[in-house]
Scaffold this active site. Structure first.
Site, PDB file in Angstrom:
ATOM      1  N   GLY A 208     -25.953  32.464 102.673  1.00 18.30           N
ATOM      2  CA  GLY A 208     -26.084  31.798 101.379  1.00 18.30           C
ATOM      3  C   GLY A 208     -25.603  32.671 100.235  1.00 18.30           C
ATOM      4  O   GLY A 208     -25.682  33.901 100.299  1.00 18.30           O
TER       5      GLY A 208
ATOM      6  N   ARG B 187     -21.866  30.555 107.639  1.00 18.92           N
ATOM      7  CA  ARG B 187     -23.052  30.925 108.410  1.00 18.92           C
ATOM      8  C   ARG B 187     -22.771  31.146 109.898  1.00 18.92           C
ATOM      9  O   ARG B 187     -23.700  31.208 110.700  1.00 18.92           O
ATOM     10  CB  ARG B 187     -24.151  29.870 108.229  1.00 18.92           C
ATOM     11  CG  ARG B 187     -24.751  29.842 106.832  1.00 18.92           C
ATOM     12  CD  ARG B 187     -26.111  29.156 106.822  1.00 18.92           C
ATOM     13  NE  ARG B 187     -26.693  29.060 105.482  1.00 18.92           N
ATOM     14  CZ  ARG B 187     -27.425  30.022 104.931  1.00 18.92           C
ATOM     15  NH1 ARG B 187     -27.656  31.134 105.576  1.00 18.92           N
ATOM     16  NH2 ARG B 187     -27.933  29.863 103.718  1.00 18.92           N
TER      17      ARG B 187
ATOM     18  N   ASP C  34     -30.326  38.698 109.392  1.00 21.12           N
ATOM     19  CA  ASP C  34     -29.612  38.359 110.630  1.00 21.12           C
ATOM     20  C   ASP C  34     -28.197  38.936 110.628  1.00 21.12           C
ATOM     21  O   ASP C  34     -27.743  39.476 111.630  1.00 21.12           O
ATOM     22  CB  ASP C  34     -29.506  36.836 110.797  1.00 21.12           C
ATOM     23  CG  ASP C  34     -30.806  36.260 111.329  1.00 21.12           C
ATOM     24  OD1 ASP C  34     -31.633  37.058 111.810  1.00 21.12           O
ATOM     25  OD2 ASP C  34     -30.983  35.033 111.255  1.00 21.12           O
TER      26      ASP C  34
ATOM     27  N   LYS D  64     -28.083  41.537 101.224  1.00 23.61           N
ATOM     28  CA  LYS D  64     -27.958  40.377 100.328  1.00 23.61           C
ATOM     29  C   LYS D  64     -28.974  39.304 100.687  1.00 23.61           C
ATOM     30  O   LYS D  64     -29.222  39.091 101.864  1.00 23.61           O
ATOM     31  CB  LYS D  64     -26.548  39.795 100.499  1.00 23.61           C
ATOM     32  CG  LYS D  64     -26.323  38.469  99.847  1.00 23.61           C
ATOM     33  CD  LYS D  64     -25.790  37.378 100.798  1.00 23.61           C
ATOM     34  CE  LYS D  64     -26.819  36.867 101.753  1.00 23.61           C
ATOM     35  NZ  LYS D  64     -26.455  35.644 102.474  1.00 23.61           N
ATOM     36  N   THR D  65     -29.552  38.656  99.764  1.00 23.73           N
ATOM     37  CA  THR D  65     -30.219  37.350  99.854  1.00 23.73           C
ATOM     38  C   THR D  65     -31.120  37.149  98.642  1.00 23.73           C
ATOM     39  O   THR D  65     -31.888  38.045  98.276  1.00 23.73           O
ATOM     40  CB  THR D  65     -31.044  37.110 101.145  1.00 23.73           C
ATOM     41  OG1 THR D  65     -31.650  35.823 101.034  1.00 23.73           O
ATOM     42  CG2 THR D  65     -32.144  38.128 101.411  1.00 23.73           C
TER      43      THR D  65
HETATM   44  P1  FBP Z   1     -29.458  33.555 102.959  1.00 23.36           P
HETATM   45  O1  FBP Z   1     -30.698  33.920 103.715  1.00 23.36           O
HETATM   46  O2  FBP Z   1     -28.280  33.399 103.827  1.00 23.36           O
HETATM   47  O3  FBP Z   1     -29.205  34.498 101.829  1.00 23.36           O
HETATM   48  O4  FBP Z   1     -29.686  32.132 102.282  1.00 23.36           O
HETATM   49  C1  FBP Z   1     -30.902  31.824 101.694  1.00 23.36           C
HETATM   50  C2  FBP Z   1     -30.923  30.432 101.097  1.00 23.36           C
HETATM   51  O5  FBP Z   1     -30.424  30.437  99.779  1.00 23.36           O
HETATM   52  C3  FBP Z   1     -32.346  29.891 101.128  1.00 23.36           C
HETATM   53  O6  FBP Z   1     -33.044  30.210  99.960  1.00 23.36           O
HETATM   54  C4  FBP Z   1     -32.136  28.421 101.327  1.00 23.36           C
HETATM   55  O7  FBP Z   1     -33.207  27.862 102.033  1.00 23.36           O
HETATM   56  C5  FBP Z   1     -30.883  28.366 102.148  1.00 23.36           C
HETATM   57  O8  FBP Z   1     -30.148  29.523 101.863  1.00 23.36           O
HETATM   58  C6  FBP Z   1     -30.047  27.143 101.884  1.00 23.36           C
HETATM   59  O9  FBP Z   1     -28.979  27.130 102.762  1.00 23.36           O
HETATM   60  P2  FBP Z   1     -27.628  26.333 102.557  1.00 23.36           P
HETATM   61  O10 FBP Z   1     -26.824  27.116 101.580  1.00 23.36           O
HETATM   62  O11 FBP Z   1     -26.992  26.359 103.903  1.00 23.36           O
HETATM   63  O12 FBP Z   1     -27.969  24.983 102.032  1.00 23.36           O
END
Ligand code: FBP
Length: 553
Positions: free
Chosen positions: A81, A145, A176, A202-203
């Site tokens: 994300g 992803r 991950d 990152k996140t």
């Molecule tokens: P990451 O763990 O990859 O940083 O993504 C987190 C996130 O933003 C969450 O807060 C949210 O639940 C999810 O991604 C949403 O995923 P998508 O972008 O696939 O809709």
């Protein structure tokens, strides 16, 4: 593309590096620390990572650069994300790489890890990079992803690296992705490819955090963006005095985002999923807790309020998870076809009633019909309920409404309850990075190149002492294996970086716990306003409340 004055100004912003990285590449040397061992399951992790386990922690300091000169061809990948500041990791990496040797090359693999497997890339140059300095988003190369985890994928990655003469890969991702970076690093080392792998934390969810990583990038900007919006809503609620706002905030699993927003804005209610789980709270208990605040405020003539709901909360409600597990079972394989063939909700409801245990049915029965139907409509490619799509903000406001009606009938509540619903998620993930994230990310990228230059493999770019001014930040690297333990994933024991959930004995939660009773009944709102980019550091470089409390500040 037409640029706004702020965009132009942000292009010119000079991100702050840690003091020790400001001397120029020729004056940065390595200081080695102690050997490391994994967070747990040392023997198993060592056996799985014979080439990359137990390496030394390192920091950079001023001194003469002793790295071996070598042309570097680096590939960078954005994984998962979006999180504000990702572009600056790439810019910092690019600047350090070019400052070391103009002949060095930076490849950007497009669309996430799949770009590496499909050999889909761009080669960065100054003009391209300059368009993305200090901007939000991951559109510089896109993200994805796809997980890099199988031996076949690693073999393809090795081929692509060989084809372009790539000497190192930088993976910018969450827990991950960094776990997979460690596995890829081990593979490259075992195969003698000479390709190094460096990870960057990152996140926006803030759950890639441990004794080595004080914060994942993006958390600062995303929570400040949501807090600005929540503060604005609080002020509206306090002006109009007629609505209860139920606000869901992102954070797939952990509640760090919700907790940080609560600390920044002091709403009447904030659910913390980890507490819900620890106390094994039922939907009804949670609804009662919120209804208590609504009732107490109504008693004082305040028929308004704000409740923050973490995105992942329903999965932490034990009875709700049990219900989901039964629904997944009920519709497994061809049973879904029989269900879908039924022509109306009444028939479907009867099918559900017959298939669920009485405990699961009791939970199902209290859900609003729209949520009941969502549980059967939205399914992932494996046929499972997609819990993240459940509108939990609407679920809780509906349950609270029921509670209040019961209280009204019993003569214990006399207020008015009008609920409005919001979801803040994507609004924050690509915001212009705060100065903190712009500086932190640029430093992570710059530092990642220093780790490459000094030959490290399977390391995470580490920048710490983050609650202090950037001058005092400490830059270095940590073997990713140090953060690993074994966990059961999809029926197998796997080496993984532990996901950090909110600690109920941690200082941020303790602060919240000590104040929430007052916030629930009074109007103690804080209106943080928009992120500021220009002005005194006391306004522009504010650290998150979470980090400040964790550091005892
Ligand atoms: P990451 O763990 O990859 O940083 O993504 C987190 C996130 O933003 C969450 O807060 C949210 O639940 C999810 O991604 C949403 O995923 P998508 O972008 O696939 O809709």
């Amino acid at each position: 593309m037409e640029l706004t004055p702020l965009q132009k100004a942000r292009y010119e912003y000079n991100p702050k590096l840690p003091g020790m990285l400001r001397h120029g590449i020729s004056e940065i040397c390595v200081k080695e620390g102690a050997q490391t061992s994994s967070a747990a399951d040392q023997e198993k992790i060592q056996a799985l990572f014979p080439n990359t386990y137990g390496k030394k922690e390192i920091t950079f300091e001023k001194g003469s650069n002793t790295s071996t000169p070598k042309k570097q061809v680096v590939g960078v990948i954005l994984s998962g994300g979006q999180a504000p500041g990702g572009h600056n990791v790439v810019c910092g990496l690019y600047d350090a790489l070019k400052a070391t040797d103009k002949e060095n090359v930076l490849y950007g693999f497009k669309g996430g890890p799949s770009g590496l497997l499909e050999d889909d890339y761009i080669i960065f140059d100054d003009a391209y990079i300059d368009q993305y300095r200090n901007t939000g988003g991951f559109d510089i190369i896109g993200s994805g992803r796809t997980k890099l985890e199988t031996q076949e994928q690693f073999a393809v990655a090795a081929e692509v690296c060989k084809k372009h003469g790539i000497t190192a890969i930088v993976i910018i991702g969450g827990d991950d992705s960094n776990t997979n970076a460690a596995v890829l690093a081990e593979y490259f080392a075992a195969q003698g490819t000479g390709v190094q792998v460096i990870g960057c934390p990152k996140t926006i969810d803030g759950d890639l955090k441990n004794e080595d990583i004080e914060a994942s990038f993006g958390f600062d900007t995303a929570t400040k963006t949501y807090s600005e919006l929540i503060g604005n809503i609080e002020r509206d609620a306090n002006s109009a005095k007629k609505y209860w706002h139920f606000i869901k905030v992102m954070g797939r699993s952990a509640s760090h985002v919700a907790l940080e927003c609560a600390l920044e804005t002091q709403p009447n209610i904030c659910l913390i999923s980890e507490e819900v789980s620890a106390k094994k709270m039922s939907l009804s208990q949670i609804a009662d807790q919120i209804a208590d605040s609504v009732s107490a405020r109504a008693e004082k003539g305040m028929n308004f309020g704000v409740a923050i709901i973490p995105e992942g909360v329903v999965e932490f409600v034990p009875e709700f998870s049990a219900l989901i597990a039964e629904i997944n079972e009920l519709l497994a394989g061809s049973k879904a076809d029989a269900f879908n063939a039924l022509s109306n909700w009444k028939e479907k409801y009867a099918f559900i009633e017959k298939g669920l245990s009485s405990e699961a049915m009791a939970v199902f029965a209290i859900l609003p019909e729209t949520i009941q139907q969502q549980l059967f409509l939205e399914r992932d490619p494996h046929g499972n309920v997609q819990v993240s799509l459940i509108e939990s903000e609407k679920l809780f406001s509906a349950l609270v409404k029921d509670k209040l009606e019961q209280r009204k009938a019993a003569g214990t509540y006399h207020g008015k309850f009008n609920a409005l619903h919001h979801f803040f998620g994507y609004e924050g993930r690509c915001a212009f990075p705060s100065n903190f994230d712009a500086d932190y990310c640029y430093s992570l990228g710059y530092n990642a190149f220093m780790l490459i230059q000094y030959g490290y493999n399977g390391y995470l770019s580490k920048v710490s002492n983050l609650s202090k001014p950037a001058e005092e930040w400490v830059a270095g690297g940590m073997p990713i294996t140090k953060m690993m333990n074994m966990e059961r994933r999809h029926g197998e024991d796997k080496p993984v970086i532990k996901k950090a959930l909110v600690e109920l004995d941690g200082k941020p939660f303790k602060y919240f716990e000590a104040h929430r009773a007052q916030w629930a009944e009074e109007t103690s709102y804080i209106y943080p306003g928009a992120i500021q980019y220009y002005g005194p550091a006391s306004v522009c470089d504010i650290t998150t409340r979470t980090l400040a409390l964790e550091k005892g500040e």
